[in-house]
Design a protein around this motif. Sequence first.
Motif, short mmCIF file in Angstrom:
data_model
loop_
_atom_site.label_atom_id
_atom_site.label_comp_id
_atom_site.label_asym_id
_atom_site.label_seq_id
_atom_site.Cartn_x
_atom_site.Cartn_y
_atom_site.Cartn_z
N ALA A 55 0.84 -1.21 0.00
CA ALA A 55 0.00 0.00 0.00
C ALA A 55 0.87 1.26 0.00
N ARG A 56 1.95 1.26 0.81
CA ARG A 56 2.86 2.42 0.81
C ARG A 56 3.53 2.57 -0.56
N SER A 57 3.86 1.45 -1.18
CA SER A 57 4.50 1.50 -2.50
C SER A 57 3.55 2.11 -3.54
N PHE A 58 2.30 1.70 -3.52
CA PHE A 58 1.33 2.29 -4.46
C PHE A 58 1.10 3.77 -4.15
N THR A 59 1.11 4.14 -2.88
CA THR A 59 0.96 5.55 -2.51
C THR A 59 2.11 6.37 -3.11
N ALA A 60 3.33 5.85 -3.00
CA ALA A 60 4.49 6.54 -3.59
C ALA A 60 4.37 6.58 -5.12
N LEU A 61 3.89 5.52 -5.72
CA LEU A 61 3.71 5.48 -7.18
C LEU A 61 2.77 6.59 -7.64
N PHE A 62 1.64 6.72 -6.96
CA PHE A 62 0.65 7.73 -7.36
C PHE A 62 1.08 9.15 -7.02
N ALA A 63 2.10 9.31 -6.19
CA ALA A 63 2.59 10.65 -5.84
C ALA A 63 3.35 11.29 -6.99
N ASP A 64 3.73 10.50 -8.00
CA ASP A 64 4.48 11.03 -9.15
C ASP A 64 3.77 10.62 -10.46
N PRO A 65 2.60 11.21 -10.71
CA PRO A 65 1.81 10.80 -11.88
C PRO A 65 2.44 11.17 -13.22
N ALA A 66 3.42 12.05 -13.23
CA ALA A 66 4.10 12.39 -14.49
C ALA A 66 4.98 11.23 -14.97
N ARG A 67 5.35 10.33 -14.06
CA ARG A 67 6.24 9.23 -14.42
C ARG A 67 5.65 7.85 -14.16
N ASN A 68 4.61 7.76 -13.38
CA ASN A 68 4.09 6.46 -12.97
C ASN A 68 2.58 6.38 -13.18
N ALA A 69 2.11 5.18 -13.46
CA ALA A 69 0.67 4.98 -13.62
C ALA A 69 0.35 3.51 -13.44
N ALA A 70 -0.91 3.23 -13.16
CA ALA A 70 -1.39 1.86 -13.04
C ALA A 70 -2.79 1.79 -13.63
N TRP A 71 -3.15 0.60 -14.09
CA TRP A 71 -4.47 0.35 -14.66
C TRP A 71 -5.03 -0.91 -14.04
N ILE A 72 -6.36 -0.94 -13.93
CA ILE A 72 -7.07 -2.11 -13.43
C ILE A 72 -8.02 -2.57 -14.51
N ALA A 73 -8.05 -3.87 -14.75
CA ALA A 73 -9.02 -4.47 -15.67
C ALA A 73 -10.18 -5.01 -14.84
N TRP A 74 -11.38 -4.67 -15.26
CA TRP A 74 -12.60 -5.10 -14.58
C TRP A 74 -13.41 -5.95 -15.56
N LEU A 75 -13.86 -7.07 -15.11
CA LEU A 75 -14.69 -7.96 -15.92
C LEU A 75 -15.95 -8.27 -15.12
N GLY A 76 -17.10 -7.89 -15.65
CA GLY A 76 -18.33 -8.09 -14.91
C GLY A 76 -18.34 -7.36 -13.58
N GLY A 77 -17.66 -6.20 -13.53
CA GLY A 77 -17.63 -5.41 -12.31
C GLY A 77 -16.63 -5.88 -11.26
N LYS A 78 -15.84 -6.91 -11.58
CA LYS A 78 -14.87 -7.43 -10.63
C LYS A 78 -13.45 -7.20 -11.15
N PRO A 79 -12.53 -6.82 -10.27
CA PRO A 79 -11.15 -6.61 -10.72
C PRO A 79 -10.50 -7.96 -11.07
N VAL A 80 -9.91 -8.01 -12.27
CA VAL A 80 -9.31 -9.28 -12.72
C VAL A 80 -7.84 -9.14 -13.11
N GLY A 81 -7.32 -7.91 -13.10
CA GLY A 81 -5.92 -7.75 -13.45
C GLY A 81 -5.47 -6.32 -13.31
#
Length: 149
Positions: free
Chosen positions: A37-63
Amino acid sequence: MPLEIRQATSADIPVLVDLMADFYAEAAFALDREWAARSFTALFADPARNAAWIAWLGGKPVGHAVLCARHSMEFGGLDGSIDDLYVRPSARRRGIGRALLARLVAHARAQGVLALHVEVAPANAAAQALYAALGLRPTPDRHLLVTRL
């Protein structure tokens, strides 16, 4: 079921940590959820260089997929690392990994990233084929060396 892929925000950290825990468990690695969780917090603190995506299938996170960028002297600008790519086993072989990577690559290009890197286990033929379809190839003249600081 329709597939939805959206860029993650800090509000998605619990979902990302759950996906990361599944990813690590598949490789028999324990995940410290607070550290993740701390690692993702640090990732989102620098949106010019970092990003993440979530795939949702039928409303559920799958990747999910994670891009981290840095300045590279070799490439004369930003290069990116596909730091995580994971699709839950029940959702595999449906093009979800390819769709996550397409979104990641489009974002990287828009951010001016000039090259992409990825680590993949030598025995993971499916991942190697997926990355090869994007043009990622092994570099026989280089080895990845790592140490923790």
